[in-house]
Design a protein around this motif. Structure first.
Motif, PDB file in Angstrom:
ATOM      1  N   THR A  95       4.984  19.058   7.929  1.00 49.65           N
ATOM      2  CA  THR A  95       5.042  17.740   7.291  1.00 49.65           C
ATOM      3  C   THR A  95       3.808  17.473   6.436  1.00 49.65           C
ATOM      4  O   THR A  95       3.923  16.968   5.306  1.00 49.65           O
ATOM      5  N   VAL A  96       2.627  17.792   6.953  1.00 49.81           N
ATOM      6  CA  VAL A  96       1.396  17.557   6.187  1.00 49.81           C
ATOM      7  C   VAL A  96       1.406  18.405   4.919  1.00 49.81           C
ATOM      8  O   VAL A  96       1.028  17.933   3.837  1.00 49.81           O
ATOM      9  N   LYS A  97       1.846  19.637   5.029  1.00 46.78           N
ATOM     10  CA  LYS A  97       1.919  20.528   3.867  1.00 46.78           C
ATOM     11  C   LYS A  97       2.860  19.958   2.808  1.00 46.78           C
ATOM     12  O   LYS A  97       2.517  19.900   1.622  1.00 46.78           O
ATOM     13  N   SER A  98       4.048  19.529   3.219  1.00 47.37           N
ATOM     14  CA  SER A  98       5.017  19.039   2.235  1.00 47.37           C
ATOM     15  C   SER A  98       4.554  17.734   1.589  1.00 47.37           C
ATOM     16  O   SER A  98       4.741  17.534   0.382  1.00 47.37           O
ATOM     17  N   LEU A  99       3.937  16.848   2.357  1.00 50.10           N
ATOM     18  CA  LEU A  99       3.434  15.609   1.785  1.00 50.10           C
ATOM     19  C   LEU A  99       2.277  15.871   0.822  1.00 50.10           C
ATOM     20  O   LEU A  99       2.186  15.236  -0.239  1.00 50.10           O
ATOM     21  N   SER A 100       1.397  16.815   1.174  1.00 53.54           N
ATOM     22  CA  SER A 100       0.279  17.097   0.279  1.00 53.54           C
ATOM     23  C   SER A 100       0.747  17.748  -1.014  1.00 53.54           C
ATOM     24  O   SER A 100       0.236  17.459  -2.098  1.00 53.54           O
ATOM     25  N   GLU A 101       1.763  18.596  -0.934  1.00 54.59           N
ATOM     26  CA  GLU A 101       2.298  19.202  -2.148  1.00 54.59           C
ATOM     27  C   GLU A 101       3.010  18.163  -3.015  1.00 54.59           C
ATOM     28  O   GLU A 101       3.001  18.253  -4.241  1.00 54.59           O
ATOM     29  N   LYS A 102       3.615  17.167  -2.379  1.00 52.96           N
ATOM     30  CA  LYS A 102       4.252  16.087  -3.124  1.00 52.96           C
ATOM     31  C   LYS A 102       3.217  15.271  -3.892  1.00 52.96           C
ATOM     32  O   LYS A 102       3.415  14.954  -5.084  1.00 52.96           O
ATOM     33  N   TRP A 103       2.120  14.935  -3.240  1.00 52.82           N
ATOM     34  CA  TRP A 103       1.145  14.026  -3.837  1.00 52.82           C
ATOM     35  C   TRP A 103       0.050  14.723  -4.636  1.00 52.82           C
ATOM     36  O   TRP A 103      -0.477  14.164  -5.592  1.00 52.82           O
TER      37      TRP A 103
ATOM     38  N   LEU B 117      -7.428  15.149 -10.131  1.00 56.63           N
ATOM     39  CA  LEU B 117      -6.183  15.780 -10.576  1.00 56.63           C
ATOM     40  C   LEU B 117      -4.958  14.906 -10.327  1.00 56.63           C
ATOM     41  O   LEU B 117      -3.833  15.314 -10.594  1.00 56.63           O
ATOM     42  N   SER B 118      -5.172  13.699  -9.830  1.00 51.03           N
ATOM     43  CA  SER B 118      -4.060  12.852  -9.403  1.00 51.03           C
ATOM     44  C   SER B 118      -3.250  12.269 -10.550  1.00 51.03           C
ATOM     45  O   SER B 118      -2.135  11.815 -10.363  1.00 51.03           O
ATOM     46  N   GLY B 119      -3.834  12.242 -11.756  1.00 48.20           N
ATOM     47  CA  GLY B 119      -3.146  11.617 -12.878  1.00 48.20           C
ATOM     48  C   GLY B 119      -3.434  10.137 -12.989  1.00 48.20           C
ATOM     49  O   GLY B 119      -2.947   9.466 -13.908  1.00 48.20           O
ATOM     50  N   SER B 120      -4.260   9.612 -12.079  1.00 51.47           N
ATOM     51  CA  SER B 120      -4.559   8.178 -12.102  1.00 51.47           C
ATOM     52  C   SER B 120      -5.851   7.858 -12.844  1.00 51.47           C
ATOM     53  O   SER B 120      -6.159   6.698 -13.074  1.00 51.47           O
TER      54      SER B 120
ATOM     55  N   LEU C   1       0.833  -1.193   0.000  1.00 52.36           N
ATOM     56  CA  LEU C   1       0.000   0.000   0.000  1.00 52.36           C
ATOM     57  C   LEU C   1       0.872   1.249   0.000  1.00 52.36           C
ATOM     58  O   LEU C   1       1.964   1.252   0.587  1.00 52.36           O
ATOM     59  N   GLY C   2       0.402   2.294  -0.680  1.00 43.97           N
ATOM     60  CA  GLY C   2       1.155   3.534  -0.753  1.00 43.97           C
ATOM     61  C   GLY C   2       0.229   4.719  -0.882  1.00 43.97           C
ATOM     62  O   GLY C   2      -0.988   4.603  -0.758  1.00 43.97           O
ATOM     63  N   GLY C   3       0.787   5.897  -1.141  1.00 45.68           N
ATOM     64  CA  GLY C   3       0.001   7.100  -1.310  1.00 45.68           C
ATOM     65  C   GLY C   3       0.217   8.104  -0.191  1.00 45.68           C
ATOM     66  O   GLY C   3       0.992   7.879   0.747  1.00 45.68           O
ATOM     67  N   PHE C   4      -0.470   9.231  -0.296  1.00 44.72           N
ATOM     68  CA  PHE C   4      -0.353  10.310   0.685  1.00 44.72           C
ATOM     69  C   PHE C   4      -0.642   9.823   2.098  1.00 44.72           C
ATOM     70  O   PHE C   4       0.121  10.089   3.039  1.00 44.72           O
ATOM     71  N   GLU C   5      -1.755   9.104   2.270  1.00 38.81           N
ATOM     72  CA  GLU C   5      -2.134   8.679   3.617  1.00 38.81           C
ATOM     73  C   GLU C   5      -1.142   7.671   4.193  1.00 38.81           C
ATOM     74  O   GLU C   5      -0.866   7.675   5.396  1.00 38.81           O
ATOM     75  N   HIS C   6      -0.598   6.814   3.346  1.00 38.81           N
ATOM     76  CA  HIS C   6       0.389   5.849   3.809  1.00 38.81           C
ATOM     77  C   HIS C   6       1.632   6.560   4.329  1.00 38.81           C
ATOM     78  O   HIS C   6       2.165   6.221   5.405  1.00 38.81           O
ATOM     79  N   GLU C   7       2.111   7.562   3.596  1.00 43.43           N
ATOM     80  CA  GLU C   7       3.303   8.280   4.033  1.00 43.43           C
ATOM     81  C   GLU C   7       3.024   9.114   5.284  1.00 43.43           C
ATOM     82  O   GLU C   7       3.858   9.197   6.188  1.00 43.43           O
TER      83      GLU C   7
ATOM     84  N   LYS D 195       0.183  18.333  -5.487  1.00 39.08           N
ATOM     85  CA  LYS D 195       0.647  19.586  -6.105  1.00 39.08           C
ATOM     86  C   LYS D 195      -0.086  20.790  -5.519  1.00 39.08           C
ATOM     87  O   LYS D 195      -0.125  21.857  -6.137  1.00 39.08           O
ATOM     88  N   THR D 196      -0.686  20.616  -4.360  1.00 37.23           N
ATOM     89  CA  THR D 196      -1.355  21.713  -3.660  1.00 37.23           C
ATOM     90  C   THR D 196      -1.381  21.375  -2.183  1.00 37.23           C
ATOM     91  O   THR D 196      -1.217  20.216  -1.797  1.00 37.23           O
ATOM     92  N   ASN D 197      -1.570  22.394  -1.346  1.00 36.58           N
ATOM     93  CA  ASN D 197      -1.577  22.178   0.092  1.00 36.58           C
ATOM     94  C   ASN D 197      -2.995  21.879   0.571  1.00 36.58           C
ATOM     95  O   ASN D 197      -3.895  22.717   0.464  1.00 36.58           O
ATOM     96  N   VAL D 198      -3.220  20.678   1.103  1.00 39.23           N
ATOM     97  CA  VAL D 198      -4.550  20.300   1.594  1.00 39.23           C
ATOM     98  C   VAL D 198      -4.607  20.325   3.114  1.00 39.23           C
ATOM     99  O   VAL D 198      -5.625  19.937   3.709  1.00 39.23           O
ATOM    100  N   ALA D 199      -3.525  20.785   3.779  1.00 40.17           N
ATOM    101  CA  ALA D 199      -3.518  20.850   5.230  1.00 40.17           C
ATOM    102  C   ALA D 199      -4.661  21.728   5.724  1.00 40.17           C
ATOM    103  O   ALA D 199      -4.914  22.791   5.153  1.00 40.17           O
ATOM    104  N   PRO D 200      -5.384  21.298   6.768  1.00 40.81           N
ATOM    105  CA  PRO D 200      -6.530  22.080   7.247  1.00 40.81           C
ATOM    106  C   PRO D 200      -6.090  23.396   7.901  1.00 40.81           C
ATOM    107  O   PRO D 200      -4.960  23.521   8.343  1.00 40.81           O
TER     108      PRO D 200
END
Length: 282
Positions: free
Chosen positions: A267-275, A216-219, A54-60, A277-282
């Motif tokens: 950390t949440v900001k950087s991971l969301s921008e990685k996965w 927008l994920s590309g998947s 398993l992988g993805g934003f939530e996994h990381e 391409k935008t900041n989803v942090a609340p």
């Protein structure tokens, strides 16, 4: 019936309840490992990689949360429809699957503080159904109050009248579509987003509705594009959170503290921008 016997039974029942509660509390304070359920089929939030991992934003994000909470975490795949029943049955201890925090769900399970907050949107494979979305357009804020949201919803109803809209079952978006469009459009409900997307790409439905980050994920199929307004605001609740059994308040507290730390240090900001391409942090 003897009143004293009734009273005695009540006292015994209360005592048993107190003992059970204390036992649960004592057990909960000994958390060293937890089993966490995710769908593994909602990229880029969570996904199943080649080889079955398993992988993805939530996994990381989960990896850093478990380290901060000093917990050993076992992540398992579970169909969306069976998540809350499985949690309540003790099959796993935590849910992490882009679960929107809503009053209805809060009656059944407890939630962590939000770790993300994102808008939703429609997607089409035929540009004639809805106008293409502007990438830089701000999200329209809906409150969930029919009177306040009427202008936006009425505009969409005119454009989608007579169409077929696909939606994944059991999500916060399902209710929005059913409540506002079932009288003017055909609503088709799917077990997974992938099944819905396949029908959209092949013209078997006219539009679908889901989280903007998913589209927008590309998947998703290249023929599918977002359309219409981005819809955010209180209608979706405070955001997405981890789910817990109500009695596991101390486990929830561990993850709340870990999330607060991960949000505060970026950390949440950087991971969301990685996965995303935008900041989803609340």
């Amino acid at each position: 019936m003897n009143a004293k016997r009734i009273s005695g039974k009540l006292r015994l029942g209360v005592l048993a309840g107190v003992v059970a509660a204390l036992a649960t509390s004592a057990q909960a304070k000994e958390w060293t490992s937890v089993t966490i359920a995710t769908e593994g089929a909602y990229a880029p939030w969570n996904q199943t990689l080649p080889g079955g991992k398993l992988g993805g934003f939530e996994h990381e994000l989960l990896t850093t949360l478990c380290t901060r909470a000093q917990l050993k975490c076992n992540l398992v795949a579970q169909d969306w429809d069976g998540m809350i029943p499985g949690l309540q049955a003790g099959k796993f201890d935590v849910l992490m699957d882009v679960i929107s925090i809503t009053p209805e769900r809060e009656k059944i399970i407890a939630f962590s503080r939000p770790y993300a907050s994102t808008p939703a949107t429609f997607a089409v494979s035929d540009d004639g159904i809805l106008p293409k979305a502007s990438p830089n357009a701000a999200a329209v804020k809906l409150t969930g109050d029919a009177k306040n949201d009427q202008a936006v919803v009425d505009g969409l109803r005119k454009q989608l009248k007579g169409k077929t809209i696909g939606i994944q079952s059991g999500t916060v978006y399902t209710k929005f579509i059913q409540d506002n469009f079932k009288d003017i459009a055909t609503i088709r409900v799917y077990k997974t987003a992938q099944e819905r997307d396949l029908d959209l790409a092949n013209g078997r439905i006219d539009a679908s509705f889901d989280d903007l980050t998913y589209f927008l994920s590309g998947s998703v199929d290249k023929s599918i594009s977002v359309a219409g307004p981005k819809i955010g605001g209180p209608i979706w609740g405070p955001g997405e959170g981890l789910g817990f059994r109500k009695q596991d308040a101390d486990l929830k507290a561990k993850f709340d503290a870990a999330l607060a730390s991960a949000i505060a240090d970026g950390t949440v900001k950087s991971l969301s921008e990685k996965w995303f391409k935008t900041n989803v942090a609340p």
